[in-house]
Design a protein around this motif. Structure first.
Motif, mmCIF file in Angstrom:
data_model
loop_
_atom_site.group_PDB
_atom_site.id
_atom_site.type_symbol
_atom_site.label_atom_id
_atom_site.label_comp_id
_atom_site.label_asym_id
_atom_site.label_seq_id
_atom_site.Cartn_x
_atom_site.Cartn_y
_atom_site.Cartn_z
ATOM 1 N N TRP A 4 0.874 -1.178 0.000
ATOM 2 C CA TRP A 4 0.000 0.000 0.000
ATOM 3 C C TRP A 4 0.904 1.218 0.000
ATOM 4 O O TRP A 4 1.756 1.378 0.869
ATOM 5 C CB TRP A 4 -0.891 -0.017 1.239
ATOM 6 C CG TRP A 4 -1.717 1.210 1.412
ATOM 7 C CD1 TRP A 4 -1.407 2.324 2.146
ATOM 8 C CD2 TRP A 4 -3.006 1.470 0.861
ATOM 9 N NE1 TRP A 4 -2.403 3.244 2.076
ATOM 10 C CE2 TRP A 4 -3.408 2.746 1.290
ATOM 11 C CE3 TRP A 4 -3.849 0.746 0.033
ATOM 12 C CZ2 TRP A 4 -4.628 3.314 0.929
ATOM 13 C CZ3 TRP A 4 -5.062 1.302 -0.319
ATOM 14 C CH2 TRP A 4 -5.445 2.571 0.127
ATOM 15 N N SER A 6 0.959 5.428 -0.117
ATOM 16 C CA SER A 6 0.171 6.654 0.034
ATOM 17 C C SER A 6 1.102 7.792 0.423
ATOM 18 O O SER A 6 2.310 7.594 0.582
ATOM 19 C CB SER A 6 -0.917 6.469 1.093
ATOM 20 O OG SER A 6 -0.333 6.399 2.383
ATOM 21 N N SER A 69 -5.962 6.679 -8.160
ATOM 22 C CA SER A 69 -5.202 5.552 -7.619
ATOM 23 C C SER A 69 -4.951 4.520 -8.701
ATOM 24 O O SER A 69 -5.645 4.482 -9.716
ATOM 25 C CB SER A 69 -5.960 4.900 -6.459
ATOM 26 O OG SER A 69 -6.009 5.773 -5.359
ATOM 27 N N GLN A 71 -3.922 0.197 -9.128
ATOM 28 C CA GLN A 71 -3.833 -1.108 -8.470
ATOM 29 C C GLN A 71 -3.211 -2.120 -9.431
ATOM 30 O O GLN A 71 -3.411 -2.036 -10.643
ATOM 31 C CB GLN A 71 -5.218 -1.629 -8.076
ATOM 32 C CG GLN A 71 -5.946 -0.781 -7.085
ATOM 33 C CD GLN A 71 -7.356 -1.295 -6.819
ATOM 34 O OE1 GLN A 71 -7.967 -1.966 -7.650
ATOM 35 N NE2 GLN A 71 -7.864 -0.962 -5.653
ATOM 36 N N GLU A 85 -1.337 -1.216 -4.304
ATOM 37 C CA GLU A 85 -2.199 -0.060 -4.562
ATOM 38 C C GLU A 85 -1.436 1.198 -4.234
ATOM 39 O O GLU A 85 -0.771 1.302 -3.214
ATOM 40 C CB GLU A 85 -3.491 -0.111 -3.738
ATOM 41 C CG GLU A 85 -4.330 1.121 -3.978
ATOM 42 C CD GLU A 85 -5.794 0.949 -3.640
ATOM 43 O OE1 GLU A 85 -6.515 1.948 -3.724
ATOM 44 O OE2 GLU A 85 -6.215 -0.167 -3.315
ATOM 45 N N HIS A 86 -1.542 2.165 -5.151
ATOM 46 C CA HIS A 86 -0.962 3.490 -4.928
ATOM 47 C C HIS A 86 -2.111 4.481 -4.878
ATOM 48 O O HIS A 86 -2.828 4.648 -5.877
ATOM 49 C CB HIS A 86 0.011 3.852 -6.054
ATOM 50 C CG HIS A 86 0.574 5.213 -5.897
ATOM 51 N ND1 HIS A 86 0.576 6.135 -6.904
ATOM 52 C CD2 HIS A 86 1.154 5.827 -4.835
ATOM 53 C CE1 HIS A 86 1.137 7.255 -6.472
ATOM 54 N NE2 HIS A 86 1.486 7.090 -5.218
ATOM 55 N N ALA A 87 -2.348 5.070 -3.746
ATOM 56 C CA ALA A 87 -3.445 6.029 -3.565
ATOM 57 C C ALA A 87 -2.871 7.437 -3.518
ATOM 58 O O ALA A 87 -1.938 7.701 -2.766
ATOM 59 C CB ALA A 87 -4.201 5.729 -2.276
ATOM 60 N N SER A 88 -3.417 8.316 -4.342
ATOM 61 C CA SER A 88 -2.960 9.711 -4.318
ATOM 62 C C SER A 88 -4.149 10.650 -4.400
ATOM 63 O O SER A 88 -5.241 10.253 -4.660
ATOM 64 C CB SER A 88 -1.993 9.977 -5.465
ATOM 65 O OG SER A 88 -2.616 9.771 -6.697
#
Length: 88
Positions: A4, A6, A69, A71, A85-88
């Motif tokens: 993960w 973030s 994001s 995935q 997952e990269h959440a921005s």
């Protein structure tokens, strides 16, 4: 395992990610309404898919957070699972 990513850094392993969400959202009243819009889906291998989407969380009509994001989904043991997952 899951990675993960973030603005707070990285977390590895799905249990740590689950615990993070359980800490942030202790009950449904704090969760809000989650919506998403697919932006890009690309099969990068016979058992791997790259997925990019726009997302937002609103609570009582007010935007709490949102962004774009990505995935990485992989087929493991016959099941499709999110491995990164990269959440921005």
């Amino acid at each position: 395992d899951m990675l993960w990513i973030s603005r707070n850094g990285t977390e590895k392993a799905w249990k740590e990610v689950l615990e993070m969400f359980q800490t942030d959202f202790t009950d449904r009243s704090k969760m809000g309404d989650y919506t998403y819009e697919p932006l890009h889906i690309e099969q990068v291998g016979p058992e791997a898919v790259y997925y990019v989407y726009r997302w937002k969380i609103e609570l009582q009509g007010k935007k709490l957070m949102g962004g774009v994001s990505s995935q990485l989904w992989k087929k493991l043991n016959g099941r499709w699972v999110i491995t990164s997952e990269h959440a921005s």
